[in-house]
Design a protein around this motif. Structure first.
Motif, short mmCIF file in Angstrom:
data_model
loop_
_atom_site.label_atom_id
_atom_site.label_comp_id
_atom_site.label_asym_id
_atom_site.label_seq_id
_atom_site.Cartn_x
_atom_site.Cartn_y
_atom_site.Cartn_z
N TRP A 22 0.87 -1.18 0.00
CA TRP A 22 0.00 0.00 0.00
C TRP A 22 0.91 1.23 0.00
O TRP A 22 1.64 1.44 0.96
N VAL A 23 0.91 1.95 -1.09
CA VAL A 23 1.77 3.13 -1.20
C VAL A 23 0.86 4.36 -1.14
O VAL A 23 0.01 4.55 -2.02
N ARG A 24 1.02 5.16 -0.11
CA ARG A 24 0.03 6.23 0.10
C ARG A 24 0.18 7.37 -0.88
O ARG A 24 -0.79 8.02 -1.25
N ASP A 25 1.43 7.68 -1.26
CA ASP A 25 1.63 8.68 -2.32
C ASP A 25 2.50 8.00 -3.36
O ASP A 25 3.73 8.05 -3.30
N GLY A 26 1.84 7.36 -4.31
CA GLY A 26 2.57 6.50 -5.24
C GLY A 26 2.58 7.02 -6.66
O GLY A 26 1.86 7.97 -7.01
N LEU A 27 3.44 6.40 -7.44
CA LEU A 27 3.50 6.73 -8.87
C LEU A 27 3.57 5.41 -9.64
O LEU A 27 4.37 4.53 -9.32
N LEU A 28 2.71 5.31 -10.64
CA LEU A 28 2.69 4.14 -11.51
C LEU A 28 3.11 4.61 -12.89
O LEU A 28 2.51 5.54 -13.43
N THR A 86 6.18 -0.06 -16.04
CA THR A 86 7.64 -0.05 -15.98
C THR A 86 8.14 0.24 -14.56
O THR A 86 9.21 -0.23 -14.18
N HIS A 87 7.38 1.02 -13.80
CA HIS A 87 7.78 1.33 -12.43
C HIS A 87 6.53 1.46 -11.57
O HIS A 87 5.49 1.92 -12.04
N CYS A 88 6.71 1.11 -10.30
CA CYS A 88 5.60 1.25 -9.37
C CYS A 88 6.23 1.51 -8.01
O CYS A 88 7.03 0.70 -7.53
N GLY A 89 5.97 2.65 -7.41
CA GLY A 89 6.61 2.94 -6.13
C GLY A 89 6.18 4.29 -5.60
O GLY A 89 5.16 4.86 -6.02
N GLY A 90 7.00 4.81 -4.67
CA GLY A 90 6.69 6.09 -4.04
C GLY A 90 6.90 7.24 -5.03
O GLY A 90 7.84 7.21 -5.83
N TYR A 91 6.03 8.22 -4.96
CA TYR A 91 6.14 9.38 -5.86
C TYR A 91 7.50 10.05 -5.69
O TYR A 91 8.18 10.36 -6.68
N ASP A 92 7.92 10.26 -4.44
CA ASP A 92 9.17 10.98 -4.20
C ASP A 92 10.38 10.24 -4.79
O ASP A 92 11.29 10.86 -5.31
#
Ligand code: GUN
Ligand code: ZN
Length: 441
Positions: free
Chosen positions: A36-42, A50-56
């Motif tokens: 569960w990533v609260r501020d994420g970027l897909l 290609t990527h899935c993780g924290g926005y920062d």
């Protein structure tokens, strides 16, 4: 940052900022595999994640020119996987009948007759796929009718939209009206023609589809076994142990079998990628056999309640390690929405004293289904490398959802609110292979 737009060039990278929820492919229980990533970027490119993780962490690494779509305040999850649904029954959903067998005779068979007309099949396939997208279902295991043209129309429409769908022509050569009957020979020939045409064409996959044991002669089941052996990676789908009258009937038709499930077993139709709808009236030997064979149960709670078929025993399935997925079974099922399906699955489990968590139901409808269908890493996840089939859930889609989700204190409570209060209105957008295929007005 731009707002999401319909006019995306799919070959350019696109990024989506939101809360992210998915389950990693690990042998751990789904609770531990949950991310569960609260501020994420897909990040998506060429139809894949290609990527899935924290926005920062990720924002600094994006290729220049990547559009960042702002879905903050929303939850992105993998698209739902519905493991048992009948597209030809779209127009007869919510037809009243006193149980499965009269429902089949009164409504289902006459409705399926209309699929001898390819134009009608195409029209229904279009509406059906639109409706799945509106509900956030990006993959489904779909029954067509006995007419090869019904499967052809469905695959053409799904392929044109680049959706990951699994479907098959129904095989039935007895105990049904003449106008819906194939023969052991023609059913096998047409199924083989369709699977050679469509299995692996783009994102389409084929399922051998003997409707259920009562409508197939032993000869037809034998032909089905030959096809299953000749094409070991195709899917198989059928119904089993849905309704008490049906079970009695089957045992009269197939004397000498230990159980209804045992019939499919003897015809070589229990194996990985074989999915059996309902599984209500199984015994423990059947549950063990399903597990050991690698076959999968599709639990259809709205249908089982609508037709009065019975209560699926979650606790027993869990005790025996039987793989369980969730399914709508439209038109026996009363909703296309996998959220509504979770709602009813939870209540059915509660009635037998079992607590089915929202996390488990989201796992069953995404990563769990992908795993049991042998599609791990391809669909049902947001992990890099997967096909970019994902949905955007809106926690403020209705006034009541907004009020409840403003007060949720954990991920479980948030997911539970979506499952109990959500339906198609909660799905703000649906993406298939990175392309936006639905946007709620
Ligand atoms: N058993 C055989 N055919 C069907 C069908 O179309 N729907 C349901 N729910 N059960 C079936
Ligand atoms: Zn069904």
């Amino acid at each position: 940052m731009t707002s999401p737009t319909n006019a995306q060039a799919v070959s350019e990278a696109q990024a989506y900022r939101a809360q992210l929820l998915y389950f990693r492919d690990t042998p751990k229980a789904e609770d531990e595999a949950c991310e569960w990533v609260r501020d994420g970027l897909l990040v998506v490119r060429d139809g894949h994640i290609t990527h899935c993780g924290g926005y920062d962490q990720l924002i600094g690494q994006l290729p220049t020119g990547t559009a960042v779509h702002d879905w903050r305040g929303h939850l992105i999850t993998p698209g739902f996987i519905d493991t048992h649904i009948h597209y030809p029954q779209t127009d007869m959903i919510a037809s009243p009948a006193p149980g499965l067998l009269p429902w089949l005779e009164t409504y289902t068979f006459p409705t399926e007759r209309r699929f001898e007309d390819p134009a009608y099949a195409q029209d229904v396939a279009q509406f059906f796929l639109d409706e799945l997208m509106r509900c956030g279902t990006t993959t489904a295991m779909v029954y067509c009718t006995v007419h090869p043209g019904s499967a052809q129309a469905f695959f053409e429409e799904s392929h044109a939209r680049n959706l990951r769908m699994i479907a098959g022509k129904v095989m039935m050569d007895r105990n049904c009206p003449d106008y819906l009957r194939d023969t052991a020979e023609s059913g096998a020939r047409d199924s083989e023609m369709l699977l050679r045409r469509w299995h692996g064409t783009g994102r389409q996959l084929y399922a051998l589809t003997p409707r259920f044991a009562p409508t197939s002669t032993p000869e037809q089941l034998g032909r089905c076994r030959e096809l299953a052996q000749a094409y070991p990676d195709v899917f198989i789908q059928s119904h089993v142990a849905e309704n008490r009258d049906e079970v009695k009937w089957v045992m009269d038709l197939f004397p000498g079998h230990r159980s209804y499930l045992d019939i499919y077993d003897r015809y070589g139709l229990l194996r990985p990628r074989a999915v059996y709808g309902h599984c209500v009236w199984l015994d423990d030997d059947d549950r063990r056999r399903l597990r050991d064979s690698g076959a999968v149960a599709a639990h259809c709670p709205t249908s089982n309640q609508f037709l009065g078929s019975g209560l699926f025993d979650h606790a027993a399935a869990q005790d025996f390690g039987t793989p369980v997925t969730l399914a709508t079974d439209v038109g026996g099922g009363s909703s296309f929405s996998m959220l509504q399906t979770m709602n009813e699955a939870h209540k059915v489990a509660r009635l037998s004293g079992h607590h089915l968590t929202a996390r488990r139901m989201f796992w069953q409808a995404t990563q769990g289904a992908a795993k049991h269908l042998g599609l791990t890493g391809q669909i049902g996840t947001l992990e890099a490398g997967a096909e970019a089939d994902f949905i955007v859930l809106n926690p403020t889609a209705t006034p009541l959802l907004a009020r409840r989700t403003a007060r949720t204190e954990s991920l479980e409570e948030l997911l539970f609110a979506f499952a109990m209060l959500g339906d198609d209105r909660a799905v703000a957008a649906t993406y298939a292979a990175g392309r936006e295929v639905h946007r709620r007005a």
